[in-house]
Scaffold this active site. Structure first.
Site, PDB file in Angstrom:
ATOM      1  N   GLN A   1      -5.112  -1.778   9.523  1.00 20.84           N
ATOM      2  CA  GLN A   1      -4.949  -3.087   8.890  1.00 20.84           C
ATOM      3  C   GLN A   1      -5.462  -4.195   9.809  1.00 20.84           C
ATOM      4  O   GLN A   1      -5.132  -4.236  11.000  1.00 20.84           O
ATOM      5  CB  GLN A   1      -3.464  -3.314   8.536  1.00 20.84           C
ATOM      6  CG  GLN A   1      -3.187  -4.546   7.706  1.00 20.84           C
ATOM      7  CD  GLN A   1      -3.682  -4.449   6.254  1.00 20.84           C
ATOM      8  OE1 GLN A   1      -3.915  -3.372   5.729  1.00 20.84           O
ATOM      9  NE2 GLN A   1      -3.857  -5.590   5.622  1.00 20.84           N
TER      10      GLN A   1
ATOM     11  N   LYS B   1       0.840  -1.206   0.000  1.00 20.24           N
ATOM     12  CA  LYS B   1       0.000   0.000   0.000  1.00 20.24           C
ATOM     13  C   LYS B   1       0.874   1.255   0.000  1.00 20.24           C
ATOM     14  O   LYS B   1       0.617   2.211  -0.736  1.00 20.24           O
ATOM     15  CB  LYS B   1      -0.952  -0.021   1.205  1.00 20.24           C
ATOM     16  CG  LYS B   1      -2.021  -1.104   1.060  1.00 20.24           C
ATOM     17  CD  LYS B   1      -2.900  -1.311   2.292  1.00 20.24           C
ATOM     18  CE  LYS B   1      -3.835  -2.508   2.040  1.00 20.24           C
ATOM     19  NZ  LYS B   1      -4.794  -2.750   3.123  1.00 20.24           N
TER      20      LYS B   1
ATOM     21  N   ASP C   1     -11.443   2.235   3.773  1.00 19.59           N
ATOM     22  CA  ASP C   1     -11.690   0.788   3.686  1.00 19.59           C
ATOM     23  C   ASP C   1     -13.172   0.501   3.453  1.00 19.59           C
ATOM     24  O   ASP C   1     -13.531  -0.606   3.021  1.00 19.59           O
ATOM     25  CB  ASP C   1     -11.292   0.103   5.003  1.00 19.59           C
ATOM     26  CG  ASP C   1      -9.912  -0.539   4.957  1.00 19.59           C
ATOM     27  OD1 ASP C   1      -9.466  -0.903   3.851  1.00 19.59           O
ATOM     28  OD2 ASP C   1      -9.305  -0.692   6.030  1.00 19.59           O
TER      29      ASP C   1
HETATM   30  N1  L34 Z   1      -8.148  -2.860   7.074  1.00 18.31           N
HETATM   31  N2  L34 Z   1      -7.369  -4.969   6.488  1.00 18.31           N
HETATM   32  C1  L34 Z   1      -7.855  -3.763   6.120  1.00 18.31           C
HETATM   33  N3  L34 Z   1      -8.094  -3.438   4.829  1.00 18.31           N
HETATM   34  C2  L34 Z   1      -7.795  -4.325   3.842  1.00 18.31           C
HETATM   35  O1  L34 Z   1      -8.072  -4.028   2.570  1.00 18.31           O
HETATM   36  C3  L34 Z   1      -7.243  -5.565   4.184  1.00 18.31           C
HETATM   37  N4  L34 Z   1      -6.859  -6.506   3.237  1.00 18.31           N
HETATM   38  C4  L34 Z   1      -7.073  -7.918   3.523  1.00 18.31           C
HETATM   39  C5  L34 Z   1      -6.439  -8.203   4.900  1.00 18.31           C
HETATM   40  N5  L34 Z   1      -6.648  -7.133   5.863  1.00 18.31           N
HETATM   41  C6  L34 Z   1      -7.076  -5.885   5.531  1.00 18.31           C
HETATM   42  C7  L34 Z   1      -5.781  -6.364   2.425  1.00 18.31           C
HETATM   43  O2  L34 Z   1      -5.185  -5.309   2.286  1.00 18.31           O
HETATM   44  C8  L34 Z   1      -6.343  -8.578   2.386  1.00 18.31           C
HETATM   45  N6  L34 Z   1      -5.487  -7.533   1.810  1.00 18.31           N
HETATM   46  C9  L34 Z   1      -4.513  -7.756   0.825  1.00 18.31           C
HETATM   47  C10 L34 Z   1      -3.784  -6.716   0.264  1.00 18.31           C
HETATM   48  C11 L34 Z   1      -2.816  -6.939  -0.696  1.00 18.31           C
HETATM   49  C12 L34 Z   1      -2.546  -8.216  -1.122  1.00 18.31           C
HETATM   50  C13 L34 Z   1      -3.257  -9.268  -0.589  1.00 18.31           C
HETATM   51  C14 L34 Z   1      -4.220  -9.039   0.377  1.00 18.31           C
HETATM   52  C15 L34 Z   1      -1.460  -8.423  -2.129  1.00 18.31           C
HETATM   53  O3  L34 Z   1      -0.707  -7.529  -2.410  1.00 18.31           O
HETATM   54  N7  L34 Z   1      -1.318  -9.646  -2.684  1.00 18.31           N
HETATM   55  C16 L34 Z   1      -0.298  -9.975  -3.647  1.00 18.31           C
HETATM   56  C17 L34 Z   1       0.771 -10.879  -3.066  1.00 18.31           C
HETATM   57  C18 L34 Z   1       1.160 -10.551  -1.677  1.00 18.31           C
HETATM   58  C19 L34 Z   1       2.336 -11.369  -1.126  1.00 18.31           C
HETATM   59  O4  L34 Z   1       3.348 -11.471  -1.806  1.00 18.31           O
HETATM   60  O5  L34 Z   1       2.181 -11.881   0.001  1.00 18.31           O
HETATM   61  C20 L34 Z   1      -0.971 -10.753  -4.786  1.00 18.31           C
HETATM   62  O6  L34 Z   1      -0.432 -10.713  -5.887  1.00 18.31           O
HETATM   63  O7  L34 Z   1      -1.996 -11.381  -4.540  1.00 18.31           O
END
Ligand code: L34
Length: 291
Positions: free
Chosen positions: A96, A52, A119
């Protein structure tokens, strides 16, 4: 079978947002400013918040991460939220999730000013969204809507089966896809851990959204030939083949499900990057309240 690249769509939308920010700045308007509050040391949360922060930088937002110790009390966190609510420089902020067990997530969510709740988790935003009013749409469901639009996937009259009933994904995406318009006009079923004949129900889905948080839960025998499969899950499992010592698995058993699909999202590189970009969209929207 088409693999939906969230990575590619996110990169495209990032450019659009960056261009809008450049325009704001050219007009002498202050850049959007997002704050993320991160409590404790959860590895996945640190990665997501890092993504982020990086995205903020890339689109030209100001950003800050407020890091707080695992032992932070609920009262201390609520104080930080209160000061972010009052800080006129801060356009939007998130806390988060998950939070350490001794802190009530619901209390925290309700303490965030609806105007800065990028959010979209505060009950005021949830209620507004469900009523079809202007609101911050939670980032993961919004990201899924953006993917459907980008790939021009037909939704009208389709049976969408959502597996999972969480407040942050299952329930809001079910609601959005049931709404009038595009992407929407779906007939929606929400399945969960108490659903009878789960396999038969999911197999009716023209569009299946897997958001249960159980690695490889959705198998090929649950999927109708030609279905669109959106995989929201992301579980870290130990692996000796990667540098990090873990690999990521979705809620869908990808290798066996993908050949049956018309479209499928991979993990990583599917829904995850879209969650990040939709948060940027909401933050830009929050900053526009000043214009
Ligand atoms: N308050 N909590 C709050 N807001 C959110 O919107 C979230 N979420 C979920 C968990 N808790 C939260 C996220 O940000 C899930 N989430 C989230 C954000 C980004 C990614 C996955 C979940 C992400 O960047 N995924 C990448 C790989 C990440 C890695 O390498 O571990 C992908 O390509 O899927």
């Amino acid at each position: 079978m088409t693999i939906i690249s969230g990575k590619e769509v996110a990169a495209k939308l990032k450019q659009d947002i960056g261009a809008e920010v450049a325009e704001m700045v050219a007009k002498g308007i202050r850049r959007p400013y997002l704050v993320a509050v991160l409590v404790g040391n959860d590895g996945a949360s640190q990665t997501y918040v890092g993504h982020k922060e990086k995205a903020c930088h890339e689109v030209g937002f100001e950003s800050k991460v407020v890091r707080m110790d695992e032992s932070t009390t609920e009262e201390e966190l609520l104080k930080v939220i209160d000061s972010l609510n009052k800080d006129p420089e801060v356009d939007g902020f998130i806390v988060q999730l998950p939070l350490p067990k001794h802190i009530s997530e619901q209390k925290v969510i309700e303490a965030i000013s609806p105007l800065k709740d990028v959010d979209g988790f505060n009950p005021e935003n949830v209620g507004r969204m469900i009523s079809g009013l202007d609101a911050y749409i939670p980032a993961t469901p919004d990201g899924i809507m953006e993917l459907l639009k980008y790939y021009q996937i037909e939704t009208k009259g389709k049976h969408c089966v959502v597996v999972g009933r969480s407040n942050i994904v299952g329930r809001p995406i079910a609601n959005l896809l049931s709404m009038k318009g595009y992407p929407g006009d779906c007939t929606v079923t929400i399945c969960h851990s108490r659903t009878a004949n789960l396999k038969e129900v999911v197999r009716q889905g023209d569009i299946v959204i897997a958001a249960i948080g159980q690695a490889e839960f959705v198998t090929a025998d649950m999927i109708k030939e030609g279905a669109v499969v959106i995989d929201v899950g992301i579980t870290r499992v130990p692996s000796d083949k990667t540098k990090s010592g873990f690999k990521l698995l979705g809620d869908v058993k990808y290798d066996e499900v993908a050949p049956k699909c018309s479209y499928i999202t991979p993990v990583p590189g599917g829904v995850g990057p879209m969650t990040i970009i939709s948060l940027m969209k909401n933050t830009l929207k929050a900053a526009k309240r000043r214009m």
